[in-house]
Design a protein around this motif. Structure first.
Motif, PDB file in Angstrom:
ATOM      1  N   ILE A 231      -9.498  11.445  -2.399  1.00  0.00           N
ATOM      2  CA  ILE A 231      -9.793  10.492  -1.743  1.00  0.00           C
ATOM      3  C   ILE A 231     -11.666  10.017  -1.727  1.00  0.00           C
ATOM      4  CG2 ILE A 231     -10.379   9.205   0.569  1.00  0.00           C
ATOM      5  CD1 ILE A 231      -7.779  10.019   1.413  1.00  0.00           C
TER       6      ILE A 231
ATOM      7  N   ASP B 198      -6.004   8.560   8.341  1.00  0.00           N
ATOM      8  CA  ASP B 198      -4.433   7.978   8.359  1.00  0.00           C
ATOM      9  C   ASP B 198      -4.039   6.689   7.823  1.00  0.00           C
ATOM     10  OD1 ASP B 198      -4.176  10.594   9.990  1.00  0.00           O
ATOM     11  OD2 ASP B 198      -4.720   9.914  11.895  1.00  0.00           O
ATOM     12  N   TYR B 199      -5.274   6.603   7.359  1.00  0.00           N
ATOM     13  CA  TYR B 199      -5.190   4.342   7.355  1.00  0.00           C
ATOM     14  C   TYR B 199      -5.255   5.074   5.440  1.00  0.00           C
ATOM     15  CZ  TYR B 199      -5.532   2.524  12.306  1.00  0.00           C
ATOM     16  OH  TYR B 199      -5.901   2.287  12.564  1.00  0.00           O
ATOM     17  N   GLN B 200      -4.859   5.505   5.253  1.00  0.00           N
ATOM     18  CA  GLN B 200      -4.939   6.253   3.397  1.00  0.00           C
ATOM     19  C   GLN B 200      -6.141   5.334   2.644  1.00  0.00           C
ATOM     20  OE1 GLN B 200      -1.825   7.980   5.153  1.00  0.00           O
ATOM     21  NE2 GLN B 200      -1.493   7.823   3.084  1.00  0.00           N
ATOM     22  N   VAL B 201      -6.886   5.234   3.231  1.00  0.00           N
ATOM     23  CA  VAL B 201      -8.280   4.577   2.814  1.00  0.00           C
ATOM     24  C   VAL B 201      -7.825   5.424   1.352  1.00  0.00           C
ATOM     25  CG1 VAL B 201      -9.037   4.093   4.689  1.00  0.00           C
ATOM     26  CG2 VAL B 201      -9.358   6.560   3.687  1.00  0.00           C
TER      27      VAL B 201
ATOM     28  N   TYR C  97     -10.817  -5.542  -1.945  1.00  0.00           N
ATOM     29  CA  TYR C  97     -11.521  -3.465  -0.510  1.00  0.00           C
ATOM     30  C   TYR C  97     -12.125  -4.615   0.675  1.00  0.00           C
ATOM     31  CZ  TYR C  97     -10.128  -1.086  -4.474  1.00  0.00           C
ATOM     32  OH  TYR C  97      -9.365  -0.007  -4.993  1.00  0.00           O
ATOM     33  N   HIS C  98     -11.277  -3.658   1.589  1.00  0.00           N
ATOM     34  CA  HIS C  98     -11.998  -4.371   2.415  1.00  0.00           C
ATOM     35  C   HIS C  98     -12.059  -3.060   3.334  1.00  0.00           C
ATOM     36  CE1 HIS C  98     -11.217  -8.225   2.923  1.00  0.00           C
ATOM     37  NE2 HIS C  98     -10.187  -8.758   2.326  1.00  0.00           N
ATOM     38  N   VAL C  99     -13.082  -2.818   4.392  1.00  0.00           N
ATOM     39  CA  VAL C  99     -13.670  -2.424   5.362  1.00  0.00           C
ATOM     40  C   VAL C  99     -13.109  -1.798   6.747  1.00  0.00           C
ATOM     41  CG1 VAL C  99     -16.051  -1.431   6.025  1.00  0.00           C
ATOM     42  CG2 VAL C  99     -15.941  -2.678   3.995  1.00  0.00           C
ATOM     43  N   LEU C 100     -12.806  -0.498   6.733  1.00  0.00           N
ATOM     44  CA  LEU C 100     -12.582   0.035   8.124  1.00  0.00           C
ATOM     45  C   LEU C 100     -13.935   0.117   8.955  1.00  0.00           C
ATOM     46  CD1 LEU C 100      -9.929  -0.345   9.777  1.00  0.00           C
ATOM     47  CD2 LEU C 100      -9.109   1.510   8.847  1.00  0.00           C
TER      48      LEU C 100
ATOM     49  N   SER D  86      -4.371   1.801  -0.629  1.00  0.00           N
ATOM     50  CA  SER D  86      -4.860   0.706   0.540  1.00  0.00           C
ATOM     51  C   SER D  86      -5.851  -0.616   0.382  1.00  0.00           C
ATOM     52  CB  SER D  86      -4.870   1.674   1.831  1.00  0.00           C
ATOM     53  OG  SER D  86      -5.661   2.091   1.752  1.00  0.00           O
ATOM     54  N   ARG D  87      -6.128  -0.448  -0.367  1.00  0.00           N
ATOM     55  CA  ARG D  87      -7.164  -1.677  -0.757  1.00  0.00           C
ATOM     56  C   ARG D  87      -8.078  -1.614   0.612  1.00  0.00           C
ATOM     57  NH1 ARG D  87      -6.768  -3.597  -5.453  1.00  0.00           N
ATOM     58  NH2 ARG D  87      -8.520  -4.570  -6.032  1.00  0.00           N
ATOM     59  N   ILE D  88      -8.091  -0.351   1.776  1.00  0.00           N
ATOM     60  CA  ILE D  88      -9.588  -0.274   2.344  1.00  0.00           C
ATOM     61  C   ILE D  88     -10.409   0.389   1.957  1.00  0.00           C
ATOM     62  CG2 ILE D  88      -9.515   0.637   5.535  1.00  0.00           C
ATOM     63  CD1 ILE D  88      -6.713  -0.121   5.233  1.00  0.00           C
TER      64      ILE D  88
ATOM     65  N   GLU E 159      -9.022   9.898  11.242  1.00  0.00           N
ATOM     66  CA  GLU E 159      -8.778   8.733  11.525  1.00  0.00           C
ATOM     67  C   GLU E 159      -8.391   8.189  11.014  1.00  0.00           C
ATOM     68  OE1 GLU E 159      -9.916   7.485  15.457  1.00  0.00           O
ATOM     69  OE2 GLU E 159     -10.254   9.169  16.049  1.00  0.00           O
TER      70      GLU E 159
ATOM     71  N   ALA F 252       1.088  -1.220   0.018  1.00  0.00           N
ATOM     72  CA  ALA F 252       0.237  -0.166  -0.158  1.00  0.00           C
ATOM     73  C   ALA F 252       0.647   1.111   0.255  1.00  0.00           C
ATOM     74  CB  ALA F 252      -1.110   0.049   1.264  1.00  0.00           C
TER      75      ALA F 252
END
Lengths: 342, 342
Positions: free
Chosen positions: B146, B120-123, B97-100, B66-68, B117, B60
């Motif tokens: 984004i 910060d995870y670079q979604v 993809y995955h879900v945060l 990030s595929r988030i 926040e 990522a």
DNA sequence: CTGAAAGCGCTTACAG
DNA sequence: CTGAAAGCGCTTACAG
């Protein structure tokens, strides 16, 4: 114009603007690290002006801590789980962690592949809600030093921590309650046969009946699903020879059963049939059902789950174990009142 | 023994064992990349033996993907949202993809900090379910490239894509349906006043009443919450001067209203009062309520949300817009039958 | 307290 | 097709 990679502000940008080194910037954003008041000020100012925030992913790579907890959950239609997910997320957020959600149907193969995907994200821990998991996979997580906690499910593998309500005791108390209410012909509608919750609740129920001098005469399987539970109830109650009390392995199915009894078969609850469930989800207290249920202490379960996770993240050596919390029988109008309560 | 950092297998380990370069290993695990059959074989074998899986976080950082997908959700007690979360997760998993998940109460300040926040995870994208968001923040996400999608909520800011049901039309149809069923004294129980769903459903309802030659005589506010809706219903129906039909802004509140009407006030639904809701969550079809409701096309909403997200991830230049999907009135026994249906 | 340097695990031009 | 090298954005010993 299109597709300009919007360049993110990095720690180096901040360092340059603040006139310090990259290390200094890093230290200012690292809780325990030491930096002079002056440096902190300069860096904070520059960061603010640039809109800088540390890249969690980059940090994760170095520290080996992603501050992500993987959460695997199967079905969200049983209202117990959405609530659990909500509380868990909130609690974990409070601790500076975040939840990566993975849906898995309950087949082992599916859980297995989902777990692999989770591991790819370098999660710091995993919570499995409502699903089981192979011992092989559990071992793999253990080798990687990633704590796993089963939520509302247990398994024999000692490497797996789990947090559950005392399902056996719950089943037992329901049995005594039904019998005390005058139940003479008793039925049980089971959940998914492979689930530890199902197994333990039923075992406790049978033990309770035995203690009370009663026995089980009807048994159906609802698989924890609304539709299947409907069908099971229809079959169990359609004939003249039917129970006058039924314990349904969880609330979600119990609602379906009550609907069948009242709307489909014209029976009165609890006049003709007493119904008890398990979980005490919010709907159980809604007037339309007012269902007697064994309450799972959701908040306590969530807190304990987070505790267990944090403990093991802090120290690999903590030995996983089963955590059994106490539930509580909540008597409502779907069952007949008993003497000890009159 | 305790705390051995369990060293993860890296691409370099695999490379060495396979007798190839790190680049080769990377290519084998990168879908589009070119590698000879022989290399692929050697690498796969070595990876298998070592139990290697690429570190998603490292990948990522380089690719910038990030595929988030960050998912912000407020309350999971309205059953519409757990289902949405479930479908969304499944659909996104299918796309790799995955879900945060981030829980946020509906206060803007909270949403704001939660959004930080998330960033910060670079979604790669963000879905806001049931919450609104400040334009400032929206702009920030946009600057970062984004994509943000509002789910079941809209806002004037054109930089925000949104996916909603035609709430106005839904309210309108409910009005016509109630009037056609003979409603003479009509009430409305509102959701959270700031929500676009609330605003549009009410506007549509009023327009429909007007078209049908009727008007609103009672209004309460339930804030989308069970307890508040109970109180609102109690107040609206306690006196002798009460509605004979009520539209409740969503099903979740409508259940509370029905409970109050029947259990608390001894009124018959729909004999004394017709009740209609909105969403058509699964419980609406349960026999205990059998609630007339305007169905939101959940699957279509989820699919569209994912489409919009993927489209904008692939191409920054796509212009965000509002996506309005058609719902459908589902007539059940909580309202009186109408002629056009007899 | 502070900075220069190395390195986390990967991908990606760049040569070959 | 393949490898050596640089670099993603950060943290962390190591000197000073």
């Amino acid at each position: 114009m299109a597709g300009d990679p919007p360049s993110r502000v990095t720690s180096l940008d901040v360092a340059r603007r603040a006139g310090v080194s990259q290390s200094a910037v890093s230290r200012v954003f690292t809780p325990g690290a030491s930096a002079s008041k002056r440096t902190v000020e300069k860096v904070r100012k520059a960061a603010e002006e640039l809109g800088y925030r540390p890249n969690v992913l980059a940090r994760a790579m170095i520290t080996g801590k992603s501050r992500i907890i993987g959460l695997v959950v199967a079905y969200l239609d049983n209202h117990f789980y959405p609530l659990a997910v909500e509380r868990l997320s909130v609690e974990l957020q409070r601790q500076g962690y975040h939840v990566l959600v993975f849906m898995a149907s309950n087949t082992i193969g599916d859980v297995q592949s989902v777990m692999q995907e989770i591991l790819d994200y370098q999660v710091d821990g995993i919570v499995l809600a409502s699903v089981s998991m192979s011992s092989v996979l559990a071992g793999r997580c253990d080798d990687l030093g990633i704590p796993v906690v089963l939520f509302n499910r247990t398994q024999p593998d000692p490497r797996l921590a789990s947090v559950v309500t005392d399902n056996h005791e719950g089943g037992r108390q329901i049995a005594h309650h039904l019998v005390a209410g005058g139940a003479a012909r008793i039925g049980y509608i089971a959940g998914f046969e492979g689930a530890s919750t199902q197994i333990e609740r039923e075992a406790g129920f049978l033990e309770g009946l035995d203690e009370a001098g009663a026995r089980l005469e009807f048994r159906g399987v609802g698989n924890f699903q609304h539709e299947t539970a409907r069908a099971a109830a229809l079959e169990m109650f359609a004939g003249r020879d039917r129970p006058d009390a039924v314990f349904v392995c969880n609330d979600h199915m119990a609602f379906a059963v009550m609907d069948v009894l009242r709307a489909k078969l014209g029976l009165d609850v609890p006049g003709d049939v007493a119904v008890a469930g398990f979980d005490d989800v919010p709907i159980a207290s809604w007037a339309a059902y007012d269902l007697t249920s064994f309450r799972q202490p959701l908040d306590a379960m969530v807190s304990r789950t987070v505790e267990v996770l944090m403990e093991r993240i802090a120290d690999d050596a903590v030995t996983p174990r089963r955590h059994t919390l106490q539930g509580e029988l909540v008597r409502r109008s779907s069952t007949r009142p008993t003497e000890d309560r009159a």
